[in-house]
Scaffold this active site. Structure first.
Site, short mmCIF file in Angstrom:
data_model
loop_
_atom_site.label_atom_id
_atom_site.label_comp_id
_atom_site.label_asym_id
_atom_site.label_seq_id
_atom_site.Cartn_x
_atom_site.Cartn_y
_atom_site.Cartn_z
N HIS A 46 0.84 -1.21 0.00
CA HIS A 46 0.00 0.00 0.00
C HIS A 46 0.87 1.26 0.00
O HIS A 46 0.61 2.21 -0.73
CB HIS A 46 -0.92 -0.01 1.23
CG HIS A 46 -1.80 1.20 1.32
ND1 HIS A 46 -2.88 1.40 0.48
CD2 HIS A 46 -1.75 2.29 2.14
CE1 HIS A 46 -3.47 2.56 0.79
NE2 HIS A 46 -2.80 3.11 1.78
N GLU A 68 -1.50 -5.31 -3.78
CA GLU A 68 -2.31 -4.95 -2.59
C GLU A 68 -3.66 -5.66 -2.64
O GLU A 68 -4.14 -6.18 -1.63
CB GLU A 68 -2.49 -3.43 -2.57
CG GLU A 68 -3.24 -2.92 -1.36
CD GLU A 68 -3.55 -1.44 -1.47
OE1 GLU A 68 -3.99 -0.88 -0.45
OE2 GLU A 68 -3.37 -0.85 -2.55
N ASN A 428 28.99 -19.61 -5.35
CA ASN A 428 30.00 -20.66 -5.45
C ASN A 428 29.70 -21.80 -4.47
O ASN A 428 29.78 -22.98 -4.80
CB ASN A 428 31.38 -20.06 -5.16
CG ASN A 428 32.51 -20.98 -5.53
OD1 ASN A 428 32.73 -21.25 -6.70
ND2 ASN A 428 33.21 -21.48 -4.53
#
Length: 690
Positions: A46, A68, A428
């Protein structure tokens, strides 16, 4: 008034909301029924929608509006949180982040509509109870109720005009144009009222000219008004057109107006019938105007509890301040140098007191500036849980990231540049380090792999450890690959230590990946990590046990600007060694020096470590050894080394100056400093000697 002045605030706050949403959605995936998290996501979406609307970013506003709506349905338990929903929400976040990046570079959101994502969000809404009103409808109903309950009043009829305002209105009326008075109300939960008012002015000025503002345009710009303001407009269009343009601005609750005449506004005429009549306890127009000027101050006091006071400061301003502190320290060092010269007229008690006072000020100023520059590494690491979650799905491996020490602080310059190296290390660990679920089960490990990121301060350094409980590094495979690529001969490879073998991984284009993917295998990972960290004055170490896991340890300086250093002499040249790297200083008799594998070593209280002659490293003319050597014992992690110097000068607070491209072939020289007598001393980076 220009809406662009709010751009930096918008960018900062949007970044915070995006991170908050990311954290909450991660939590929601594990706890789909967590009401607090659902409400927090709804509030953040919002807020984002309101801010985007305020700035006029319609596409971003549309996307966050649909987010929303979905969470309104989740809150009312009409839609269940599913794995598919979580994936789409993360796609929404990526899209919002894309808008934000475009806004950062162009001050505009771009043209991407993200229709596929919006369609996916709307599919969830279609799955909710069809009889229930949609969130958008609910919002319109509630907005209608709110407006019906507190309809915008024609407060422009109550305005008390200054002589200047009266003259301006009379002049506008004399042109023959229509003169309209208008009162505009903003929603009570509007985030940036001033920016909203600016958009109203912009809409109105397409049709005519605003003659009078009430409150003044400056007061409106500074948000010194409550929920409404008045304007008087001179134009040739009908009132309906003006009102429609004003009400099209989002977060405007309503607008009313009528055509006015100066005689009615300024005359001693009775209050018009459509103006609210004073009742018991009500205010007269004069009192209302007077009270209206005081109201914003009261509203600000009561609007929210007192929070920590923070200031957003441009990093360039901090850099300028740091340079001033640097020059101040150089001046202080110069005074110290003058005071120490024999036969100088300044050898008075007062002069020494002033020197001490200056030292206290510069030290205090330095510490204050450093505190301003220091920021938690949280701003870098808080995006990693989402990244690991995505990698887990992409690689089809179960993994969990555990982080500690997010509040550890580093210089802002270092924090800004450490994100990419850490991201490389985590990717990694996820790709190369952790085994598949089946292999982990065979080895008796939990199916879910663990990746740990731990940060803490150690002396003048910050240590960041990235570890995993995966396969570990297969040094034999690296040895074979190094021989295969002609980096070493088979005979040399046999004599290599584990550290020397692992160091091959940090060479450019050296990759152990069996196939190239978008995650790794292109040979541009660990060499980039190493060069980026060394560019920040740090270093990286690796420890690994085959079958048990790997730990990368990144060591970074707290700051890159001013450090405490030990000044030493080698022949006639002065050098600086960072105090944080020094363990102890010893006088070592020549006869106590031993040789191991043709290298000089020292046995100091049962600890054996190598001795390094700096004159040889720095290519300085050698000299005959005295009876005992002055050795500065330095440390890097749990390893020690002894640096042989000719003389010790003493401790000094030094300003690090970059050498640029003048000396770029010697890694041991990390910079230079200017001493009190104007002489330049080079700064030694002892980490490169290990």
């Amino acid at each position: 008034m220009d809406v662009s002045q709010y751009l930096e605030i918008f960018i900062d706050e949007t970044s915070e909301h995006i991170q908050s949403l990311s954290d909450c959605i991660m939590t929601l995936e594990k706890e789909p029924e967590n009401k607090d998290t659902i409400n927090e996501i709804f509030r953040a979406a919002h807020s984002l929608k309101g801010m985007a609307g305020t700035m006029g970013f319609k596409r971003m506003q549309h996307l966050t509006h649909d987010m929303e709506n979905v969470f309104q349905e989740v809150r009312s338990e009409k839609v269940k949180v599913t794995s598919e929903m979580i994936d789409i929400l993360f796609r929404c976040l990526d899209a919002i982040e894309g808008y934000l990046e475009t806004i950062k570079s162009t001050s505009d959101e771009g043209t991407e509509e993200n229709e596929a994502i919006i369609a996916a969000l709307n599919r969830f809404l279609e799955g909710s109870d069809s009889e229930a009103p949609k969130p958008a409808e609910q919002k319109q109903e509630s907005a209608g109720e709110e407006q019906a309950g507190g309809e915008t009043e024609k407060k422009f009829l109550e305005v008390q005009f200054s002589d200047k305002d009266k003259d301006a209105l009379r002049a506008a009326e004399a042109t023959g144009a229509k003169l309209y008075g208008m009162t505009v109300s903003v929603h009570k939960d509007c985030l940036l009222k001033a920016a909203r008012a600016f958009l109203v002015f912009k809409s109105v000025e397409e049709f005519g000219q605003i003659v009078v503002y009430n409150p003044s345009s400056q007061d409106i710009e500074d948000e010194r008004f409550e929920l409404d303001f008045n304007i008087f407009v001179s134009c040739d269009v009908e009132l309906d057109k003006l009102l429609k343009a004003v009400e099209s601005v989002s977060e405007i609750a309503g607008a009313v107006g009528e055509q006015v005449k100066c005689a009615d506004l300024f005359g001693d005429a009775p209050v018009p019938s459509n103006a609210p009549a004073p009742t018991d306890g009500a205010q007269t127009p004069d009192a209302a105007v007077k009270d209206n000027k005081q109201a914003p101050a009261k509203a600000k006091t009561a609007s929210k509890p007192v929070a920590n006071r923070t200031v957003r400061v441009d990093i360039e301003k901090l850099d300028a301040l740091m340079n001033q502190v640097s020059e101040l320290i150089i001046a202080k060092n110069s005074l110290v140098s003058i005071s120490s010269q024999e036969g100088n007229n300044f050898q008075s008690q007062t002069f020494h007191e002033q020197i001490e006072y200056l030292e206290r000020i510069t030290t205090s100023l330095h510490e204050s500036v450093m505190k301003v520059r220091m920021v938690p590494i949280e701003s870098v690491v808080n995006k990693f849980p989402r990244m690991i979650r995505d990698l887990s799905r992409k690689l089809n491996k179960k993994m969990e990231l555990y982080m500690t020490g997010e509040d550890t602080e580093l210089d802002r310059t270092v924090v800004d540049q450490i994100g990419d190296p850490l991201q490389h290390l985590l990717r990694n660990s996820a790709d190369h380090g952790l085994e598949s679920g089946e292999l982990r089960k065979e080895r008796g490990k939990p199916e879910t792999g663990s990746i740990n990121l731990n940060a803490f301060q150690e002396g003048n350094n910050v240590i960041i450890e990235v570890s995993d409980d995966g396969n570990g590094i297969d040094t034999e495979s690296i040895r074979r690959k190094a021989i295969e690529r002609g980096l070493v001969t088979p005979e040399q490879a046999e004599r290599l230590s584990q550290k020397e073998i692992i160091d091959f991984l940090f060479m450019p284009s050296f990759s152990m990946a069996k196939q190239i993917t978008d995650i790794s295998g292109r040979g541009v990972g660990l060499d980039v990590v190493k060069s980026n960290i060394e560019a920040l004055g740090g270093d990286v170490e690796v420890k690994s046990v085959l079958g048990e896991g790997t730990k990368f340890t990144v060591r970074l300086p707290l700051t890159l600007a001013i450090i405490q250093a030990l000044m030493v002499e080698i022949r006639d040249e002065k050098y600086a060694i960072a105090l944080g790297s020094i363990e102890t200083i010893e006088d070592i008799p020549i006869e106590e020096i031993r040789h191991v594998e043709a290298r000089e070593v020292i046995n100091l209280r049962g600890v054996v470590f190598p001795m390094i002659r700096l004159d040889r490293i720095l290519d300085i003319e050698p000299q005959e050894d005295p009876e005992s050597l002055t050795v500065v014992v330095v440390k890097k992690g749990d390893r020690l080394a002894g640096l042989v110097v000719d003389n010790l000068i003493g401790q000094l607070e030094i300003v690090i100056k970059s050498l640029g491209k003048y000396i770029n072939n010697s890694k041991i020289i990390s910079g230079a400093t200017i001493l009190g007598d104007g002489e330049v001393a080079l700064i030694l980076d002892v980490n490169t000697l290990f």
